[in-house]
Design a protein around this motif. Structure first.
Motif, PDB file in Angstrom:
ATOM      1  N   ALA A   1      -6.959   3.479   3.897  1.00 35.65           N
ATOM      2  CA  ALA A   1      -7.355   1.947   4.182  1.00 35.65           C
ATOM      3  C   ALA A   1      -8.793   1.902   4.472  1.00 35.65           C
ATOM      4  CB  ALA A   1      -6.378   1.525   5.271  1.00 35.65           C
ATOM      5  N   ASP A   2      -9.418   0.728   3.977  1.00 31.06           N
ATOM      6  CA  ASP A   2     -10.777   0.649   4.362  1.00 31.06           C
ATOM      7  C   ASP A   2     -11.084  -1.026   4.566  1.00 31.06           C
ATOM      8  OD1 ASP A   2     -13.663   1.497   3.597  1.00 31.06           O
ATOM      9  OD2 ASP A   2     -13.646  -0.588   2.884  1.00 31.06           O
ATOM     10  N   ARG A   3     -11.696  -0.912   5.830  1.00 31.47           N
ATOM     11  CA  ARG A   3     -11.848  -2.395   6.414  1.00 31.47           C
ATOM     12  C   ARG A   3     -12.559  -3.190   5.504  1.00 31.47           C
ATOM     13  NH1 ARG A   3     -12.805  -2.237  12.276  1.00 31.47           N
ATOM     14  NH2 ARG A   3     -11.661  -4.049  12.819  1.00 31.47           N
TER      15      ARG A   3
ATOM     16  N   GLN B   1      -5.302  -6.000  -4.210  1.00 35.55           N
ATOM     17  CA  GLN B   1      -5.564  -4.772  -4.063  1.00 35.55           C
ATOM     18  C   GLN B   1      -6.956  -4.491  -4.615  1.00 35.55           C
ATOM     19  OE1 GLN B   1      -2.725  -1.867  -4.764  1.00 35.55           O
ATOM     20  NE2 GLN B   1      -3.592  -0.559  -3.139  1.00 35.55           N
TER      21      GLN B   1
ATOM     22  N   LYS C   1       0.672  -1.170  -0.078  1.00 33.33           N
ATOM     23  CA  LYS C   1       0.095  -0.021   0.002  1.00 33.33           C
ATOM     24  C   LYS C   1       0.977   1.242   0.153  1.00 33.33           C
ATOM     25  CE  LYS C   1      -3.311   2.782   2.513  1.00 33.33           C
ATOM     26  NZ  LYS C   1      -2.595   4.073   2.293  1.00 33.33           N
TER      27      LYS C   1
ATOM     28  N   THR D   1      -8.782   1.952  -0.010  1.00 35.25           N
ATOM     29  CA  THR D   1      -8.118   0.513  -0.766  1.00 35.25           C
ATOM     30  C   THR D   1      -8.114  -0.283   0.474  1.00 35.25           C
ATOM     31  OG1 THR D   1      -6.352  -0.442  -1.955  1.00 35.25           O
ATOM     32  CG2 THR D   1      -5.764   1.212  -0.126  1.00 35.25           C
ATOM     33  N   GLY D   2      -8.273  -1.646   0.025  1.00 28.79           N
ATOM     34  CA  GLY D   2      -7.693  -2.608   0.972  1.00 28.79           C
ATOM     35  C   GLY D   2      -6.863  -3.752   0.157  1.00 28.79           C
TER      36      GLY D   2
ATOM     37  N   LEU E   1     -12.899  -3.324   2.088  1.00 26.31           N
ATOM     38  CA  LEU E   1     -12.186  -3.738   1.112  1.00 26.31           C
ATOM     39  C   LEU E   1     -10.953  -4.490   1.592  1.00 26.31           C
ATOM     40  CD1 LEU E   1     -12.112  -0.132  -0.941  1.00 26.31           C
ATOM     41  CD2 LEU E   1     -13.475  -2.255  -1.371  1.00 26.31           C
ATOM     42  N   ARG E   2     -10.364  -4.278   2.571  1.00 24.23           N
ATOM     43  CA  ARG E   2      -9.329  -5.193   3.020  1.00 24.23           C
ATOM     44  C   ARG E   2      -9.714  -6.727   3.347  1.00 24.23           C
ATOM     45  NH1 ARG E   2      -6.840  -8.234   6.490  1.00 24.23           N
ATOM     46  NH2 ARG E   2      -4.669  -8.372   6.794  1.00 24.23           N
ATOM     47  N   LYS E   3     -10.805  -6.995   3.849  1.00 22.26           N
ATOM     48  CA  LYS E   3     -11.494  -8.173   4.008  1.00 22.26           C
ATOM     49  C   LYS E   3     -11.707  -8.829   2.765  1.00 22.26           C
ATOM     50  CE  LYS E   3     -14.162  -7.286   8.312  1.00 22.26           C
ATOM     51  NZ  LYS E   3     -15.342  -6.850   8.681  1.00 22.26           N
TER      52      LYS E   3
ATOM     53  N   CYS F   1     -19.755  -3.120   0.333  1.00 24.85           N
ATOM     54  CA  CYS F   1     -18.740  -2.191   1.022  1.00 24.85           C
ATOM     55  C   CYS F   1     -19.333  -0.741   0.427  1.00 24.85           C
ATOM     56  CB  CYS F   1     -17.321  -2.300   0.220  1.00 24.85           C
ATOM     57  SG  CYS F   1     -16.428  -3.681   0.585  1.00 24.85           S
TER      58      CYS F   1
END
Length: 157
Positions: free
Chosen positions: A62-64, A152, A45, A137-138, A66-68, A96
């Motif tokens: 950072a987005d929770r 990503q 990132k 992003t995640g 999107l990370r999942k 999301c």
């Protein structure tokens, strides 16, 4: 200064050394990432943000959610030993709460800069990284079979 009981230190140390576990409702088993995988994703990132800021674009937040999605995708690719994109993408937009989304995937034996380098050398991946619409992003990375599997996901609400 009071001393901390030994068993408290053992519990704290065990928690710090255990893999990060993220529960996703309705997603089956819990998703997990090791400390090395979490570090790889964070450095990727940072490298992507560096590419954006060099071109006067904002860094991505950072987005929770999107990370999942990214972690689930990286784990799936590693398990199947095959690069693939998230399907169906419309579900991610709804889950999301995004108005637009994109995804980069990669696998390689190098570090985060190698991943970003591969993406920047590919017109489609580069376009995602430099897309002005994206604000969130995640990123997730999984090391299996001697290589890093990386996803990503980009988005905007």
């Amino acid at each position: 200064m009071r001393s901390v009981p030994r068993r408290v230190l053992v519990v704290v140390l065990a928690l710090l050394l255990s893999p990060l576990v993220v529960a996703v409702p309705g997603a089956g088993p819990a998703l997990a990432a090791t400390a090395a995988e979490t570090s790889y994703a964070a450095r990727t990132k940072t490298d992507v943000d560096r590419q954006r800021t060099r071109r006067a674009l904002p860094a991505l937040r950072a987005d929770r959610c999107l990370r999942k999605v990214a972690l689930r995708q990286a784990q799936r690719m590693a398990r199947e030993r095959q690069l693939s994109h998230t399907d169906p993408f419309g579900a991610i937009l709804r889950r999301c709460r995004l108005s637009v989304a994109g995804e980069n995937v990669a696998y390689n034996g190098g570090g985060p800069r190698a991943t970003t380098g591969l993406w920047m050398a590919s017109p489609g991946h580069r376009a995602n990284i430099l897309d002005r619409r994206y604000r969130l992003t995640g990123v997730a990375a999984v090391r299996r079979h001697g290589v890093w599997w990386v996803a990503q996901v980009f988005g905007r609400r």
